[in-house]
Design a protein around this motif. Structure first.
Motif, PDB file in Angstrom:
ATOM      1  N   TRP A 104      50.070  38.664  33.192  1.00  7.09           N
ATOM      2  CA  TRP A 104      49.824  37.630  34.186  1.00  7.09           C
ATOM      3  C   TRP A 104      51.111  36.897  34.504  1.00  7.09           C
ATOM      4  CZ3 TRP A 104      50.713  32.359  33.903  1.00  7.09           C
ATOM      5  CH2 TRP A 104      50.317  31.648  35.035  1.00  7.09           C
ATOM      6  N   THR A 105      51.262  36.554  35.749  1.00  8.81           N
ATOM      7  CA  THR A 105      52.349  35.665  36.147  1.00  8.81           C
ATOM      8  C   THR A 105      51.905  34.886  37.377  1.00  8.81           C
ATOM      9  OG1 THR A 105      54.717  35.539  36.602  1.00  8.81           O
ATOM     10  CG2 THR A 105      53.543  37.315  37.676  1.00  8.81           C
ATOM     11  N   CYS A 106      52.543  33.756  37.598  1.00 11.63           N
ATOM     12  CA  CYS A 106      52.303  32.975  38.806  1.00 11.63           C
ATOM     13  C   CYS A 106      53.487  33.242  39.729  1.00 11.63           C
ATOM     14  CB  CYS A 106      52.230  31.495  38.446  1.00 11.63           C
ATOM     15  SG  CYS A 106      52.032  30.416  39.878  1.00 11.63           S
ATOM     16  N   ILE A 107      53.221  33.357  41.024  1.00 10.79           N
ATOM     17  CA  ILE A 107      54.344  33.619  41.928  1.00 10.79           C
ATOM     18  C   ILE A 107      54.650  32.390  42.781  1.00 10.79           C
ATOM     19  CG2 ILE A 107      54.146  36.118  41.978  1.00 10.79           C
ATOM     20  CD1 ILE A 107      52.660  35.886  44.645  1.00 10.79           C
ATOM     21  N   CYS A 150      52.876  30.463  46.408  1.00  6.69           N
ATOM     22  CA  CYS A 150      51.514  30.977  46.588  1.00  6.69           C
ATOM     23  C   CYS A 150      50.567  29.788  46.774  1.00  6.69           C
ATOM     24  CB  CYS A 150      51.104  31.837  45.393  1.00  6.69           C
ATOM     25  SG  CYS A 150      49.360  32.277  45.391  1.00  6.69           S
ATOM     26  N   GLY A 151      50.266  29.079  45.703  1.00  7.51           N
ATOM     27  CA  GLY A 151      49.416  27.889  45.799  1.00  7.51           C
ATOM     28  C   GLY A 151      47.954  28.182  46.094  1.00  7.51           C
ATOM     29  N   ALA A 152      47.560  29.464  46.054  1.00 12.12           N
ATOM     30  CA  ALA A 152      46.192  29.811  46.438  1.00 12.12           C
ATOM     31  C   ALA A 152      45.124  29.141  45.571  1.00 12.12           C
ATOM     32  CB  ALA A 152      46.019  31.323  46.413  1.00 12.12           C
ATOM     33  N   CYS A 153      45.458  28.795  44.332  1.00 11.81           N
ATOM     34  CA  CYS A 153      44.458  28.155  43.466  1.00 11.81           C
ATOM     35  C   CYS A 153      44.465  26.635  43.631  1.00 11.81           C
ATOM     36  CB  CYS A 153      44.671  28.554  42.009  1.00 11.81           C
ATOM     37  SG  CYS A 153      46.324  28.190  41.414  1.00 11.81           S
ATOM     38  N   CYS A 175      43.659  35.183  39.857  1.00  7.84           N
ATOM     39  CA  CYS A 175      44.696  35.020  40.880  1.00  7.84           C
ATOM     40  C   CYS A 175      44.389  35.889  42.094  1.00  7.84           C
ATOM     41  CB  CYS A 175      46.071  35.379  40.323  1.00  7.84           C
ATOM     42  SG  CYS A 175      46.759  34.086  39.294  1.00  7.84           S
ATOM     43  N   HIS A 226      41.745  34.280  44.211  1.00  8.22           N
ATOM     44  CA  HIS A 226      42.282  33.139  44.969  1.00  8.22           C
ATOM     45  C   HIS A 226      43.136  33.625  46.142  1.00  8.22           C
ATOM     46  CE1 HIS A 226      40.783  30.217  42.223  1.00  8.22           C
ATOM     47  NE2 HIS A 226      41.544  30.589  41.226  1.00  8.22           N
ATOM     48  N   ILE A 227      44.017  34.558  45.834  1.00  4.29           N
ATOM     49  CA  ILE A 227      44.943  35.055  46.870  1.00  4.29           C
ATOM     50  C   ILE A 227      44.151  35.727  47.988  1.00  4.29           C
ATOM     51  CG2 ILE A 227      46.812  36.714  47.334  1.00  4.29           C
ATOM     52  CD1 ILE A 227      47.844  36.042  44.440  1.00  4.29           C
ATOM     53  N   TYR A 259      52.103  39.800  44.790  1.00  6.33           N
ATOM     54  CA  TYR A 259      51.514  39.503  43.476  1.00  6.33           C
ATOM     55  C   TYR A 259      51.386  40.783  42.633  1.00  6.33           C
ATOM     56  CZ  TYR A 259      48.863  37.436  39.796  1.00  6.33           C
ATOM     57  OH  TYR A 259      48.486  37.004  38.549  1.00  6.33           O
TER      58      TYR A 259
HETATM   59  S1  SF4 Z   1      46.675  31.868  42.532  1.00 11.28           S
HETATM   60 FE1  SF4 Z   1      48.833  31.863  43.119  1.00 11.28          FE
HETATM   61  S2  SF4 Z   1      49.564  29.789  42.627  1.00 11.28           S
HETATM   62 FE2  SF4 Z   1      47.636  30.088  41.562  1.00 11.28          FE
HETATM   63  S3  SF4 Z   1      48.243  30.777  39.507  1.00 11.28           S
HETATM   64 FE3  SF4 Z   1      47.838  32.591  40.770  1.00 11.28          FE
HETATM   65  S4  SF4 Z   1      49.814  33.165  41.614  1.00 11.28           S
HETATM   66 FE4  SF4 Z   1      49.983  31.075  40.856  1.00 11.28          FE
END
Ligand code: SF4
Ligand code: SF4
Length: 114
Positions: A4-7, A10-13, A90, A93-94, A108
């Motif tokens: 898992w990683t956050c990009i 993005c901010g989708a969540c 993620c 959300h995306i 992602y």
């Molecule tokens: S949805 Fe986007 S902003 Fe939220 S944790 Fe996942 S990658 Fe990060």
């Protein structure tokens, strides 16, 4: 194995729709829900999100439910599946914000295989 990683950007969540996220309601306290309601703008996005850059303006002070390393441990699915569960979250959300076939989704998918 995918991690898992956050990009960035993005901010989708950071757009809240608790009605569509029933698994999250089980792990939030009433105070958490009140806080989320106070943080939510009329358009559903968190008021703390810089929407131009899709960046959290209170990152170091963000609530516990925005901290994946802490909050994820509250989900049984995370304890069972680990990063697979987080990656699925993620992607959901995306997909709901940018679309299943969006550039953000491609980015992602690329990032989690690095
Ligand atoms: S949805 Fe986007 S902003 Fe939220 S944790 Fe996942 S990658 Fe990060
Ligand atoms: S506080 Fe920051 S990380 Fe949490 S939802 Fe708002 S913008 Fe996103």
């Amino acid at each position: 194995m995918k991690s898992w990683t956050c990009i960035e950007k993005c901010g989708a969540c950071c757009k809240f729709d608790l009605q569509r996220r029933d698994n999250i309601l089980n792990v939030l306290s009433n105070d958490d829900i009140k806080l989320i309601e106070s943080m939510t703008g009329k358009d559903g996005w968190c008021k703390n999100l810089d929407k131009k850059n899709m960046k959290c303006l209170i990152y170091s002070d963000r609530p516990h439910f925005c901290r994946v390393d802490v909050f994820s441990k509250k989900f049984k699915e995370y304890l069972k599946k680990g990063d697979v569960f987080l990656i699925d979250c993620c992607k959901q959300h995306i997909s709901s914000i940018y679309g299943k076939r969006s550039k953000m989704m491609s980015q992602y998918k690329m990032e989690i295989t690095k």
